[in-house]
Scaffold this motif. Structure first.
Motif, mmCIF file in Angstrom:
data_model
loop_
_atom_site.group_PDB
_atom_site.id
_atom_site.type_symbol
_atom_site.label_atom_id
_atom_site.label_comp_id
_atom_site.label_asym_id
_atom_site.label_seq_id
_atom_site.Cartn_x
_atom_site.Cartn_y
_atom_site.Cartn_z
ATOM 1 N N VAL A 9 0.843 -1.205 0.000
ATOM 2 C CA VAL A 9 0.000 0.000 0.000
ATOM 3 C C VAL A 9 0.875 1.250 0.000
ATOM 4 O O VAL A 9 0.645 2.187 -0.765
ATOM 5 C CB VAL A 9 -0.968 -0.004 1.206
ATOM 6 N N ALA A 10 1.899 1.260 0.850
ATOM 7 C CA ALA A 10 2.794 2.421 0.931
ATOM 8 C C ALA A 10 3.514 2.645 -0.396
ATOM 9 O O ALA A 10 3.621 3.792 -0.863
ATOM 10 C CB ALA A 10 3.795 2.244 2.068
ATOM 11 N N CYS A 11 3.998 1.574 -1.018
ATOM 12 C CA CYS A 11 4.701 1.707 -2.304
ATOM 13 C C CYS A 11 3.762 2.195 -3.400
ATOM 14 O O CYS A 11 4.139 3.045 -4.219
ATOM 15 C CB CYS A 11 5.338 0.379 -2.709
ATOM 16 N N GLN A 12 2.536 1.666 -3.442
ATOM 17 C CA GLN A 12 1.582 2.109 -4.459
ATOM 18 C C GLN A 12 1.184 3.568 -4.240
ATOM 19 O O GLN A 12 1.040 4.328 -5.201
ATOM 20 C CB GLN A 12 0.361 1.202 -4.479
ATOM 21 N N ALA A 13 1.017 3.957 -2.989
ATOM 22 C CA ALA A 13 0.707 5.361 -2.700
ATOM 23 C C ALA A 13 1.854 6.257 -3.159
ATOM 24 O O ALA A 13 1.636 7.283 -3.817
ATOM 25 C CB ALA A 13 0.437 5.546 -1.204
#
Length: 123
Positions: A9-13
């Motif tokens: 999630v953090a990487c996609q954000a």
């Protein structure tokens, strides 16, 4: 420690937020904010939330100007990763082709015009 799902999630954000802040990216901000809100307390959530707050408080033109000043006019902030390893050489072309082939072998066919070493693509 952040779990694997939360890391994704953090990487996609970050992948969305590192792109030029055009209308398409700005339209995705509510979706990104919702995803970031699911992250556990910690450095990733704090940093992403802070940046989302900055996006909400800053006029689009100012965001665009700052993006260009940061990523397009400073070599030390280049978002194309092979530039760091190969510079503007023939080796960089081979590195890009190798990376694109690696994506393809794992089922990702890149569309569009962005290079495969562009950090938001990698993320």
């Amino acid at each position: 420690m952040i779990g694997e799902r939360h890391a994704r999630v953090a990487c996609q954000a970050a992948a969305v937020l590192l792109q030029y802040p055009d209308e398409t990216v700005r339209d995705r901000v509510p979706l990104v904010a919702g995803a970031v809100a699911t992250l556990p307390s910690g450095a990733a959530r704090t940093a992403l939330t802070g940046f989302l707050d900055h996006l909400a408080a800053t006029p689009p033109r100012e965001l665009a100007e700052h993006y260009v000043a940061t990523f397009d006019r400073r070599r030390r902030c280049c978002l194309h990763l092979t530039w760091w390893t190969d510079g503007e050489t023939r080796r960089r072309g081979q590195a890009l082709a190798t990376l694109k082939d690696r994506y393809r072998r794992h089922g990702l066919e890149l569309g569009g015009t962005e290079l495969p070493d562009y950090l938001p693509v990698v993320l």
